[in-house]
Design an enzyme around this catalytic site. Structure first.
Site, short mmCIF file in Angstrom:
data_model
loop_
_atom_site.label_atom_id
_atom_site.label_comp_id
_atom_site.label_asym_id
_atom_site.label_seq_id
_atom_site.Cartn_x
_atom_site.Cartn_y
_atom_site.Cartn_z
N GLN A 78 40.53 42.09 16.29
CA GLN A 78 40.51 41.03 15.67
C GLN A 78 39.56 42.59 14.04
O GLN A 78 39.10 43.30 14.11
CB GLN A 78 39.62 40.33 15.14
N1 LIG Z 1 53.47 38.00 28.65
C1 LIG Z 1 52.58 38.78 28.06
N2 LIG Z 1 51.66 38.82 27.81
C2 LIG Z 1 50.25 39.11 28.13
C3 LIG Z 1 50.64 40.84 28.46
N3 LIG Z 1 49.43 41.14 28.39
C4 LIG Z 1 48.75 40.39 27.99
N4 LIG Z 1 49.27 39.35 27.50
C5 LIG Z 1 48.49 37.80 27.50
O1 LIG Z 1 48.62 38.25 24.99
C6 LIG Z 1 47.38 37.63 25.68
C7 LIG Z 1 46.05 38.58 24.41
O2 LIG Z 1 45.91 39.77 25.25
P1 LIG Z 1 44.50 40.11 25.47
O3 LIG Z 1 44.12 41.31 26.43
O4 LIG Z 1 43.30 39.38 25.51
O5 LIG Z 1 44.01 40.89 23.99
P2 LIG Z 1 43.70 42.02 23.67
O6 LIG Z 1 44.13 42.67 23.22
O7 LIG Z 1 42.24 42.22 24.48
O8 LIG Z 1 42.87 41.24 21.96
P3 LIG Z 1 41.27 40.88 21.32
O9 LIG Z 1 40.51 41.21 22.17
O10 LIG Z 1 41.72 39.97 20.81
O11 LIG Z 1 41.89 42.31 20.85
C8 LIG Z 1 47.00 36.77 26.39
O12 LIG Z 1 47.09 35.28 26.89
C9 LIG Z 1 47.66 37.58 26.78
O13 LIG Z 1 47.86 37.07 28.64
C10 LIG Z 1 51.44 41.23 28.95
O14 LIG Z 1 52.61 42.45 29.75
N5 LIG Z 1 53.01 39.85 28.95
#
Ligand SMILES: Nc1nc2c(ncn2[C@@H]2O[C@H](COP(=O)(O)OP(=O)(O)OP(=O)(O)O)[C@@H](O)[C@H]2O)c(=O)[nH]1
Ligand SMILES: [Mg+2]
Length: 202
Positions: A78
């Protein structure tokens, strides 16, 4: 003779712990990727996607890949949390930069955060794996399209690779990690970090 050097080389790297930062803007899929890495490379099953919440602090994952110890640091993406990233730059051997390839409306934000990171002196020479994530979604762009979009001249001077990945099912993950391990083992930055830590070999 060759096998002697190869044995020594393998020994040095079996002792080295590589620190890999997982960065990218919020919702790119960093924590989902980290949990998938745990499932693929350790005997600890990573959290399923529906149990992953936005990251505020730091998530750590320790795995072993290709006889090499890897420590992943996953930070929150974020905008208010991004200033924290640089605290980890100095100790990182490499960076995995995750981009949601199915969200073109966020490419600009993703590009400018990456640009800043590439210009930071504490990350000089760190190999970079750019992950075009969410390839399972219909609107996901290919690595070629993403690389054309990013069009960063800073990338020319850096060892980098784009990889098409789906953090949900793990496709593309192993190819990316294999590349990263190989370049980290040969990188001048690894040598510098090893000297700084006072590890000069066996
Ligand atoms: N369809 C799909 N959704 C994904 C994939 N990887 C992550 N997501 C989705 O994307 C959203 C965010 O995933 P996170 O892993 O929490 O993202 P992040 O980058 O860690 O986010 P922050 O911790 O806020 O920085 C979630 O709803 C996941 O399930 C993917 O390969 N395919
Ligand atoms: Mg996260």
């Amino acid at each position: 003779m060759f096998s002697l050097f190869y044995g020594l080389w393998k020994y040095v790297f079996s002792k080295t712990e590589f620190h890999v930062l997982i960065l990218g803007i919020d919702k790119a899929g960093k924590t989902t990727l980290l949990e998938k890495l745990k499932s693929l490379y350790s005997n600890v099953e990573g959290l399923p996607p529906d149990r992953i919440v936005p990251t505020v602090g730091l998530n750590i994952g320790r795995v072993e890949a290709s006889n090499t110890k890897l420590v992943f640091w996953d930070l929150g993406g974020q905008s208010g949390l991004r200033p924290i990233w640089e605290k980890y730059f100095e100790e990182a051997h490499a960076v995995i930069y995750v981009i949601d390839a199915a969200s073109p409306s966020r490419f600009e934000d993703s590009k400018s955060a990456l640009e800043k990171l590439l210009r930071h002196e504490d990350l000089q020479g760190a190999p970079l794996l750019i992950v075009a994530n969410k390839q399972d979604l219909a609107g996901a762009v290919s690595v070629d399209e993403l690389s054309r979009y990013l069009d960063l001249k800073e990338l020319d001077e850096r060892q980098h690779m784009f990889e098409a990945v789906c953090a949900h099912d793990g496709r593309g993950v192993k190819q990316g990690i294999d590349w990263l391990v190989e370049v980290m083992q040969r990188s001048k930055r690894t040598e510098r970090l090893r000297i700084r830590a006072g590890v000069s070999g066996p």
